[in-house]
Enzyme design. Structure first.
Site, PDB file in Angstrom:
ATOM      1  N   ASP A  47       0.875  -1.236  -0.058  1.00  0.00           N
ATOM      2  CA  ASP A  47       0.083  -0.033  -0.016  1.00  0.00           C
ATOM      3  C   ASP A  47       0.746   1.364   0.045  1.00  0.00           C
ATOM      4  O   ASP A  47       2.072   1.091   0.444  1.00  0.00           O
ATOM      5  CB  ASP A  47      -0.985   0.022   1.192  1.00  0.00           C
ATOM      6  N   ASP A 101       1.014   5.113   1.244  1.00  0.00           N
ATOM      7  CA  ASP A 101       0.764   6.206   2.166  1.00  0.00           C
ATOM      8  C   ASP A 101       1.507   7.554   1.694  1.00  0.00           C
ATOM      9  O   ASP A 101       2.475   7.640   1.482  1.00  0.00           O
ATOM     10  CB  ASP A 101       1.169   5.644   3.703  1.00  0.00           C
ATOM     11  N   ASP A 121       8.576   5.448  13.517  1.00  0.00           N
ATOM     12  CA  ASP A 121       9.273   4.363  14.352  1.00  0.00           C
ATOM     13  C   ASP A 121      10.817   4.172  14.008  1.00  0.00           C
ATOM     14  O   ASP A 121      11.658   4.813  14.757  1.00  0.00           O
ATOM     15  CB  ASP A 121       8.573   3.147  14.834  1.00  0.00           C
TER      16      ASP A 121
HETATM   17  P1  ATP Z   1       4.300  -2.667   6.223  1.00  0.00           P
HETATM   18  O1  ATP Z   1       3.201  -2.088   5.471  1.00  0.00           O
HETATM   19  O2  ATP Z   1       5.324  -3.512   5.505  1.00  0.00           O
HETATM   20  O3  ATP Z   1       3.617  -3.488   7.352  1.00  0.00           O
HETATM   21  P2  ATP Z   1       4.934  -0.203   7.103  1.00  0.00           P
HETATM   22  O4  ATP Z   1       5.985   0.534   7.804  1.00  0.00           O
HETATM   23  O5  ATP Z   1       4.315   0.629   6.027  1.00  0.00           O
HETATM   24  O6  ATP Z   1       5.145  -1.879   7.041  1.00  0.00           O
HETATM   25  P3  ATP Z   1       2.527   0.571   8.430  1.00  0.00           P
HETATM   26  O7  ATP Z   1       1.742   0.236   9.704  1.00  0.00           O
HETATM   27  O8  ATP Z   1       1.646   0.491   7.172  1.00  0.00           O
HETATM   28  O9  ATP Z   1       3.744  -0.220   8.288  1.00  0.00           O
HETATM   29  O10 ATP Z   1       2.848   1.936   8.813  1.00  0.00           O
HETATM   30  C1  ATP Z   1       3.221   2.858   7.948  1.00  0.00           C
HETATM   31  C2  ATP Z   1       4.327   3.913   8.413  1.00  0.00           C
HETATM   32  O11 ATP Z   1       3.513   4.487   9.669  1.00  0.00           O
HETATM   33  C3  ATP Z   1       5.436   3.409   9.005  1.00  0.00           C
HETATM   34  O12 ATP Z   1       6.614   3.287   7.718  1.00  0.00           O
HETATM   35  C4  ATP Z   1       6.003   4.379   9.973  1.00  0.00           C
HETATM   36  O13 ATP Z   1       6.470   5.618   9.255  1.00  0.00           O
HETATM   37  C5  ATP Z   1       4.679   4.887  10.580  1.00  0.00           C
HETATM   38  N1  ATP Z   1       4.212   4.164  11.756  1.00  0.00           N
HETATM   39  C6  ATP Z   1       3.635   2.891  11.620  1.00  0.00           C
HETATM   40  N2  ATP Z   1       3.615   2.442  12.862  1.00  0.00           N
HETATM   41  C7  ATP Z   1       4.320   3.327  13.923  1.00  0.00           C
HETATM   42  C8  ATP Z   1       4.139   3.307  15.196  1.00  0.00           C
HETATM   43  N3  ATP Z   1       4.093   2.396  16.158  1.00  0.00           N
HETATM   44  N4  ATP Z   1       5.083   4.504  15.628  1.00  0.00           N
HETATM   45  C9  ATP Z   1       5.628   5.322  14.760  1.00  0.00           C
HETATM   46  N5  ATP Z   1       5.477   5.216  13.666  1.00  0.00           N
HETATM   47  C10 ATP Z   1       4.777   4.173  13.063  1.00  0.00           C
HETATM   48 MG    MG Z   2       2.330  -0.132   5.130  1.00  0.00          MG
END
Ligand code: ATP
Ligand code: MG
Length: 453
Positions: free
Chosen positions: A60, A62, A139
């Site tokens: 996805d 963002d 994070d």
């Molecule tokens: P994936 O989609 O592969 O699971 P992702 O990093 O995109 O990994 P998401 O949960 O989609 O994970 O989160 C999108 C973004 O939001 C992350 O890349 C990060 O920048 C931020 N983020 C997500 N969770 C947290 C958190 N617990 N604390 C701080 N920032 C976060």
């Molecule tokens: Mg993601």
């Protein structure tokens, strides 16, 4: 860390990185251009930028922007505002949703809408800020890279570019504070390291075993979602190993972790890893995977352990299995909220195992017709890793599925199999239980006298 501590961003120009517009969702690009045209800053951010830089395929896309959710809504007809803890705009294009978040800050100057738990855990977090603020509240450094369509450059405020090159996952800011704010970050560290093949930076990794118990404070529904991301996205086996390696297993699956401590020949662990490897393989080949089967495997050591603990109570075998299944489900629910539509079939998979021992004609046909037969049979096949003697029933039930009704009836008449007690292969597992120590029994335990010494 606040953005005031930050130097100017590193700007990685379009010819110095590998991201091309062709790899980005058309809809995400549309959102970026439209926000830019309306005069707002807008970037692709987070997992998508990270995954593209390491040559992956983001699932996805963002977007982070200087526009408020209301301003985003005013620009897009196909937009919905969602969330309380994080107010977000969803721009909807058929099946694809582009998540658009306003730049947010992690520091409170008193003007925003923010709520902190006594332990330092963030409850609500709607303080808007600058892109610098937005970067430092994320994070990991590799999750805080921004890709814009004005110049197609990647912006890096926190060293994420270097960390991508060195394949390192590093928390932004003070690791202890960041884990305390949100203990789920420990699980994200393990999951993302497994997914990306990155190493966790020592300063971010070494705190995990000590802070792992904080995970008990995380909302169980969120942990359920995190478990699905961890185990149903194609890297479950490595994630499981990493959970164990970083001392997190007991934080998410306390009873399975306790059972594995007594798994001296390593067969329970081997079965569990096999289940996860099979699941990863199914994900890779585009087959369906179900949380029920996954949790049946993840909690099977806990279920077997509970059976061992109940064995001394002299219950009827079927009642004992139902009680063990209920207890494991109940105890686990304190940590991970598994919806009933998954916990019920999970229990069925367990409870059907005993019925594979029975070769009475009527009961064989009834089991074959059971809606959960296939899942239970797949589970039986998996159990051979733990109990090699199950190869015989697996062979029988494999053949049974290929025979016609009459063929199977003949086969059963020709080779009558002794009717085994319903719990033979499940409860006969030797549970090495310390004789003198009396185990804790839960409040869910009804009045059956505890016959343990
Ligand atoms: P994936 O989609 O592969 O699971 P992702 O990093 O995109 O990994 P998401 O949960 O989609 O994970 O989160 C999108 C973004 O939001 C992350 O890349 C990060 O920048 C931020 N983020 C997500 N969770 C947290 C958190 N617990 N604390 C701080 N920032 C976060
Ligand atoms: Mg993601």
């Amino acid at each position: 860390m606040t953005h005031a501590d930050l130097p100017a961003p590193r700007i990685v120009s379009r010819d110095a990185h590998n991201i091309s517009r062709k790899q980005i969702s058309q809809n995400a690009l549309r959102v970026l251009y439209k926000l830019n045209e309306a005069g707002f800053d807008a970037y692709l951010v987070g997992g998508a930028v990270r995954d593209l830089l390491v040559g992956g395929h983001p699932k996805d896309f963002d977007v982070a922007t200087s526009a408020t959710p209301e301003q985003v809504k005013a620009l897009f007809r196909n937009c919905r505002l969602i969330g309380r803890r994080f107010r977000l705009a969803h721009v909807i294009y058929g099946p694809e949703i582009i998540e658009v978040a306003t730049f947010r800050a992690n520091t409170d100057d008193g003007t925003g809408d923010r709520e902190l738990h006594e332990g330092g855990r963030l409850l609500r977090d709607n303080v808007y800020g600058t892109i610098e603020d937005d970067a430092v509240r994320r994070d990991f450094t590799v999750n805080a890279l921004y890709y814009g369509v004005r110049d197609f450059a990647v912006l890096d405020y926190v060293g994420g570019w270097e960390d991508v090159q060195h394949r390192t996952l590093r928390l932004i800011g003070d690791p202890e504070q960041r884990y305390r704010e949100d203990p789920v970050r420990m699980l994200r560290a393990v999951r993302l390291a497994a997914k990306l093949g990155f190493a966790i930076d020592p300063a971010s990794a070494e705190l995990i075993p000590r802070l792992a118990p904080l995970i008990a404070e995380a909302p169980p529904a969120r942990l359920f979602d995190e478990m699905l991301k961890m185990f149903l996205a194609g890297h479950g086996e490595t994630s499981f190993d990493a959970l164990a390696q970083h001392g997190l297993l007991a934080a998410v699956f306390p009873e399975t972790a306790a059972a594995l401590v007594d798994d001296h020949d390593g067969r329970q662990r081997a079965m569990l890893r096999k289940a996860l490897a099979n699941t990863d393989e199914r994900v890779r080949s585009g087959k369906t995977v179900t949380p029920a089967f996954l949790f049946a495997a993840l909690l099977w050591p806990a279920f077997r352990r509970e059976l061992g603990l109940l064995a001394e109570k002299g219950l009827d075998p079927m009642a004992m299995q139902q009680r063990a299944a209920d207890r494991v489900t109940l105890h686990q629910a304190h940590r991970i909220a598994m919806p009933r539509r998954f916990s019920i079939p999970m229990q069925e998979i367990w409870l059907l195992q005993a019925r594979f021992d029975i070769r009475q004609r009527k009961r064989v046909f009834r089991l074959l017709a059971h809606p959960r037969f296939r899942a239970a049979y797949d589970f039986l096949a998996l159990r051979v890793t733990e109990q090699p003697e199950l190869a015989e029933p697996v062979a029988f039930w494999t053949e049974a599925q290929t025979l016609s009704h009459d063929g199977l009836a003949e086969r059963l008449a020709a080779a009558p199999h002794p009717v085994a007690p319903a719990d033979e292969t499940i409860a006969a597992a030797p549970r090495k239980r310390p004789r003198r120590r009396r185990r804790h029994t839960s409040a869910s335990d009804s009045g059956t006298p505890d016959t343990a010494p």
